[in-house]
Design a protein around this motif. Structure first.
Motif, PDB file in Angstrom:
ATOM      1  N   ASN A   3      -0.097  -6.645  14.252  1.00 48.91           N
ATOM      2  CA  ASN A   3      -0.683  -7.405  13.154  1.00 48.91           C
ATOM      3  C   ASN A   3      -0.549  -6.638  11.841  1.00 48.91           C
ATOM      4  O   ASN A   3      -0.914  -5.458  11.766  1.00 48.91           O
ATOM      5  CB  ASN A   3      -2.151  -7.694  13.441  1.00 48.91           C
ATOM      6  N   ILE A   4      -0.053  -7.327  10.829  1.00 46.91           N
ATOM      7  CA  ILE A   4       0.314  -6.667   9.573  1.00 46.91           C
ATOM      8  C   ILE A   4      -0.348  -7.359   8.388  1.00 46.91           C
ATOM      9  O   ILE A   4      -0.505  -8.577   8.377  1.00 46.91           O
ATOM     10  CB  ILE A   4       1.851  -6.706   9.382  1.00 46.91           C
ATOM     11  N   VAL A  52      -1.224  -2.429  10.847  1.00 44.43           N
ATOM     12  CA  VAL A  52      -0.420  -1.733   9.839  1.00 44.43           C
ATOM     13  C   VAL A  52      -0.531  -2.479   8.512  1.00 44.43           C
ATOM     14  O   VAL A  52      -0.513  -3.707   8.487  1.00 44.43           O
ATOM     15  CB  VAL A  52       1.071  -1.654  10.259  1.00 44.43           C
ATOM     16  N   ILE A  53      -0.626  -1.716   7.428  1.00 43.16           N
ATOM     17  CA  ILE A  53      -0.603  -2.295   6.090  1.00 43.16           C
ATOM     18  C   ILE A  53       0.642  -1.806   5.371  1.00 43.16           C
ATOM     19  O   ILE A  53       0.971  -0.610   5.416  1.00 43.16           O
ATOM     20  CB  ILE A  53      -1.861  -1.903   5.290  1.00 43.16           C
ATOM     21  N   VAL A  54       1.323  -2.722   4.713  1.00 43.64           N
ATOM     22  CA  VAL A  54       2.477  -2.374   3.878  1.00 43.64           C
ATOM     23  C   VAL A  54       2.099  -2.737   2.451  1.00 43.64           C
ATOM     24  O   VAL A  54       1.838  -3.905   2.149  1.00 43.64           O
ATOM     25  CB  VAL A  54       3.744  -3.134   4.303  1.00 43.64           C
ATOM     26  N   LYS A  79      -3.326   2.367   9.245  1.00 48.11           N
ATOM     27  CA  LYS A  79      -1.998   2.961   9.092  1.00 48.11           C
ATOM     28  C   LYS A  79      -1.306   2.263   7.931  1.00 48.11           C
ATOM     29  O   LYS A  79      -1.051   1.062   7.992  1.00 48.11           O
ATOM     30  CB  LYS A  79      -1.210   2.804  10.395  1.00 48.11           C
ATOM     31  N   ILE A  80      -1.033   3.025   6.878  1.00 51.68           N
ATOM     32  CA  ILE A  80      -0.548   2.445   5.631  1.00 51.68           C
ATOM     33  C   ILE A  80       0.867   2.902   5.332  1.00 51.68           C
ATOM     34  O   ILE A  80       1.145   4.112   5.304  1.00 51.68           O
ATOM     35  CB  ILE A  80      -1.476   2.834   4.464  1.00 51.68           C
ATOM     36  N   ILE A  81       1.736   1.945   5.102  1.00 52.80           N
ATOM     37  CA  ILE A  81       3.123   2.229   4.716  1.00 52.80           C
ATOM     38  C   ILE A  81       3.273   1.913   3.234  1.00 52.80           C
ATOM     39  O   ILE A  81       2.978   0.804   2.797  1.00 52.80           O
ATOM     40  CB  ILE A  81       4.119   1.391   5.533  1.00 52.80           C
ATOM     41  N   ALA A  82       3.722   2.892   2.464  1.00 49.67           N
ATOM     42  CA  ALA A  82       3.961   2.680   1.035  1.00 49.67           C
ATOM     43  C   ALA A  82       5.305   1.971   0.851  1.00 49.67           C
ATOM     44  O   ALA A  82       6.271   2.237   1.564  1.00 49.67           O
ATOM     45  CB  ALA A  82       3.969   4.016   0.304  1.00 49.67           C
TER      46      ALA A  82
END
Length: 218
Positions: A3-4, A52-54, A79-82
């Motif tokens: 899930n994002i 996950v967050i983008v 969990k964060i993706i830049a």
């Protein structure tokens, strides 16, 4: 299914990325936001948190840098993706320093996006060769100040576990490699997080590399 949540102020890009992820049975976009504050507001109302967050970096109202800091403080397990158009060492180093689990550029190929999200979801972070190089080269960066931690505080077994974590092994793979149970691996990881005062696995890996606790050439 992973899930994002996505945040980007460019509507066309946001819609395209959302469509690209949703068309895969592996991913599910829970919601999107057009700025960091909107992301925080939606997280506050979440019944089910995203895996996950983008998030884009340059956004109005609240940019991705400040939003990441706030999310790390309020939701340390996120969990964060830049995500950015800027593929520069300074931007990347800054985001890793404040706790981003990985970094994607907007012109990345679809498979690279998929791989990054998978790896971050499964292992807590994803550092490709460029990100690892930046970590090595920025040991004096204020975001990665070396600690006075006595290396003797970390047991030999913990060092073995840490070495494999830094090589991006999963918990199951570490357990198989060291002939341990996954529960024992989890205990060693939690102990390492406490001893290094790292808030997540990404921070633990950065700490280990910057303090030369592990040798990734082994």
């Amino acid at each position: 299914m992973i899930n994002i949540a996505l945040a980007d102020d460019e509507s066309l890009f946001l819609e395209t990325l959302s469509f690209m992820l949703d068309r895969s049975p592996e991913f599910n976009v829970l919601f999107t936001a057009t700025n960091g504050q909107e992301m925080l507001d939606q997280l506050a109302d979440c019944v089910f948190m995203p895996d996950v967050i983008v998030t884009d970096l340059k956004m109005p109202v609240l940019n991705g840098v400040e939003a990441t800091k706030k999310m790390r403080a309020s939701y340390p397990d996120l969990k964060i993706i830049a995500l950015s158009s800027y593929d520069t060492d300074v931007f990347i180093s800054n985001m890793l320093g404040i706790g981003a689990a990985s970094y994607l550029v907007k012109n990345a190929k679809a498979e690279e996006v998929y791989t990054t999200i998978r790896q971050v979801h499964e292992k807590g972070f994803y550092y490709n060769d460029k990100l690892l190089r930046i970590l090595h080269e920025n040991s004096q960066n204020q975001n990665f100040k070396k600690s006075a931690l006595d290396s003797k505080m970390i047991s030999e077994r913990e060092k073995e576990v840490l070495q494999l974590i830094c090589k991006q092994f999963t918990t199951r793979e570490i357990a198989d490699e060291l002939i341990l149970s996954t529960r024992t691996v989890d205990r060693h990881r939690d102990s390492l997080l406490a001893k290094t005062r790292s808030r997540n696995v990404a921070g633990l890996v950065a700490f280990a590399i910057q303090n030369s606790i592990v040798d990734l050439k082994k």
